[in-house]
Design a protein around this motif. Structure first.
Motif, mmCIF file in Angstrom:
data_model
loop_
_atom_site.group_PDB
_atom_site.id
_atom_site.type_symbol
_atom_site.label_atom_id
_atom_site.label_comp_id
_atom_site.label_asym_id
_atom_site.label_seq_id
_atom_site.Cartn_x
_atom_site.Cartn_y
_atom_site.Cartn_z
ATOM 1 N N VAL A 52 12.630 -32.651 -28.749
ATOM 2 C CA VAL A 52 11.608 -33.558 -28.217
ATOM 3 C C VAL A 52 10.857 -32.846 -27.096
ATOM 4 C CG1 VAL A 52 11.195 -35.780 -27.117
ATOM 5 C CG2 VAL A 52 13.061 -35.550 -28.754
ATOM 6 N N LYS A 53 9.540 -32.915 -27.148
ATOM 7 C CA LYS A 53 8.705 -32.318 -26.103
ATOM 8 C C LYS A 53 8.744 -33.212 -24.864
ATOM 9 C CE LYS A 53 3.991 -30.773 -25.270
ATOM 10 N NZ LYS A 53 2.654 -30.640 -25.855
ATOM 11 N N VAL A 54 9.001 -32.607 -23.714
ATOM 12 C CA VAL A 54 9.077 -33.333 -22.448
ATOM 13 C C VAL A 54 7.662 -33.663 -21.990
ATOM 14 C CG1 VAL A 54 9.799 -33.191 -20.044
ATOM 15 C CG2 VAL A 54 11.249 -32.218 -21.842
ATOM 16 N N SER A 55 7.444 -34.915 -21.631
ATOM 17 C CA SER A 55 6.145 -35.382 -21.150
ATOM 18 C C SER A 55 6.179 -35.474 -19.628
ATOM 19 C CB SER A 55 5.855 -36.751 -21.754
ATOM 20 O OG SER A 55 4.679 -37.285 -21.216
ATOM 21 N N ARG A 56 5.174 -34.888 -18.978
ATOM 22 C CA ARG A 56 5.084 -34.922 -17.512
ATOM 23 C C ARG A 56 3.952 -35.855 -17.091
ATOM 24 N NH1 ARG A 56 7.753 -30.459 -15.224
ATOM 25 N NH2 ARG A 56 8.388 -28.954 -16.813
#
Length: 75
Positions: A52-56
């Motif tokens: 899962v791509k980390v969202s900032r």
């Protein structure tokens, strides 16, 4: 829900099916951070991992499609 940082051992709940996932690895590729998740159940050793791509954002970091399940972030 945003947290300060994503750490190994955190438990996140999938918003779609309600299953819990354990963070087993966090790594970066260029300017993108990813978390590897494994189901937190009795059949976890045979289950596939999910990347899962980390969202900032301004509040911190989060995993799109997942909700952080632990109350305290103080370690």
């Amino acid at each position: 829900m945003a947290v300060k940082t994503i750490q190994l051992g955190q438990v996140w709940r999938n918003d779609g099916d309600g299953n819990n996932f354990l963070v087993t690895k966090v790594y970066s590729e260029l300017f993108t951070q990813y978390a590897m998740l494994r189901p937190a159940s009795f059949h976890a050793p045979e289950a596939d991992t999910v990347r899962v791509k980390v969202s900032r954002n301004d509040d911190g970091v989060s995993l799109p499609g997942y909700t952080f399940t632990q109350d305290s972030q103080e370690f």
